[in-house]
Design an enzyme around this catalytic site. Structure first.
Site, PDB file in Angstrom:
ATOM      1  N   HIS A 126       0.843  -1.197   0.000  1.00  0.00           N
ATOM      2  CA  HIS A 126       0.000   0.000   0.000  1.00  0.00           C
ATOM      3  C   HIS A 126       0.880   1.249   0.000  1.00  0.00           C
ATOM      4  O   HIS A 126       1.988   1.243   0.552  1.00  0.00           O
ATOM      5  CB  HIS A 126      -0.897   0.031   1.237  1.00  0.00           C
ATOM      6  CG  HIS A 126      -1.975  -1.003   1.222  1.00  0.00           C
ATOM      7  ND1 HIS A 126      -3.201  -0.788   1.818  1.00  0.00           N
ATOM      8  CD2 HIS A 126      -2.032  -2.255   0.701  1.00  0.00           C
ATOM      9  CE1 HIS A 126      -3.962  -1.855   1.657  1.00  0.00           C
ATOM     10  NE2 HIS A 126      -3.271  -2.764   0.995  1.00  0.00           N
ATOM     11  N   GLU A 140       0.775   4.040   1.647  1.00  0.00           N
ATOM     12  CA  GLU A 140       1.172   4.573   2.957  1.00  0.00           C
ATOM     13  C   GLU A 140       2.308   3.770   3.569  1.00  0.00           C
ATOM     14  O   GLU A 140       3.250   4.350   4.132  1.00  0.00           O
ATOM     15  CB  GLU A 140      -0.025   4.550   3.934  1.00  0.00           C
ATOM     16  CG  GLU A 140      -1.215   5.323   3.466  1.00  0.00           C
ATOM     17  CD  GLU A 140      -2.241   4.475   2.721  1.00  0.00           C
ATOM     18  OE1 GLU A 140      -3.445   4.740   2.899  1.00  0.00           O
ATOM     19  OE2 GLU A 140      -1.844   3.563   1.960  1.00  0.00           O
ATOM     20  N   CYS A 162      -6.689   2.383   5.052  1.00  0.00           N
ATOM     21  CA  CYS A 162      -7.376   1.172   5.508  1.00  0.00           C
ATOM     22  C   CYS A 162      -6.922   0.855   6.938  1.00  0.00           C
ATOM     23  O   CYS A 162      -6.106   1.571   7.521  1.00  0.00           O
ATOM     24  CB  CYS A 162      -7.041   0.015   4.568  1.00  0.00           C
ATOM     25  SG  CYS A 162      -5.304  -0.513   4.675  1.00  0.00           S
TER      26      CYS A 162
END
Length: 173
Positions: free
Chosen positions: A76, A78, A106
């Site tokens: 992801h 991030e 998330c």
């Protein structure tokens, strides 16, 4: 929860980057995250991008989704941006940095944000299905945890949302 939550979000219109005085520093930084998100599309990944800004607003980490490109469930934006920032700064505690991401994180990414001690999160589009910073869950401000994150939401939200919408429309065609 959505309308109550959004009233608690602080929009930072007073802070400006000296290089771009006509727009807020948050909007400027979101432009960098959007650039990363657009690069994710080239590998067939969902267009989410992130940057980590140091205390003087220099970019210390960048990331974009690479789950498809690397066959990595943790790929992801991030996570990659936080890893890059930690490597560059030589420390895991990023307590003087800001994470800027095009889509509400998330559960995994919200947890990583808390564990990295990020004090401030700037997000673009809200994720009503899987968001963990106020939409479905509010991990980053859970009082049971040892660290809480300030959330500035909706920065360039329309642009961030449109990028995602176009990506998923193309996937369906």
């Amino acid at each position: 929860m959505g309308s109550t939550y959004r009233r608690r979000v602080r929009h930072d219109a007073s802070m400006t980057d000296p290089r771009r005085p006509e727009q807020t520093a948050d909007a400027w930084a979101m432009g960098l995250a959007l650039d990363e998100a657009r690069r994710a599309v080239m590998t067939g990944d969902v267009p989410v991008g992130a940057v980590v800004l140091g205390p003087t607003w220099d970019v210390v980490g960048r990331g974009r989704n690479v789950r498809e490109a690397r066959a990595d469930p943790t790929g992801h934006a991030e996570i990659l941006a936080l890893r890059a920032a930690s490597e560059r700064l030589g420390r895991w505690r990023l307590d003087d940095c800001t994470l800027v991401v095009t889509l509400e994180p998330c559960l995994m990414c919200a947890g990583a944000t808390v564990l990295a001690r990020i004090p401030r999160l700037v997000l673009g589009a809200w994720d009503p299905k899987a968001g963990a910073c106020g939409s479905q869950w509010d991990v980053v401000r859970d009082r049971r945890l040892n660290h809480r994150v300030e959330v500035v939401g909706g920065v360039r939200a329309e642009e961030c949302g449109l990028l995602l919408q176009r990506f998923f429309e193309a996937q369906r065609d």
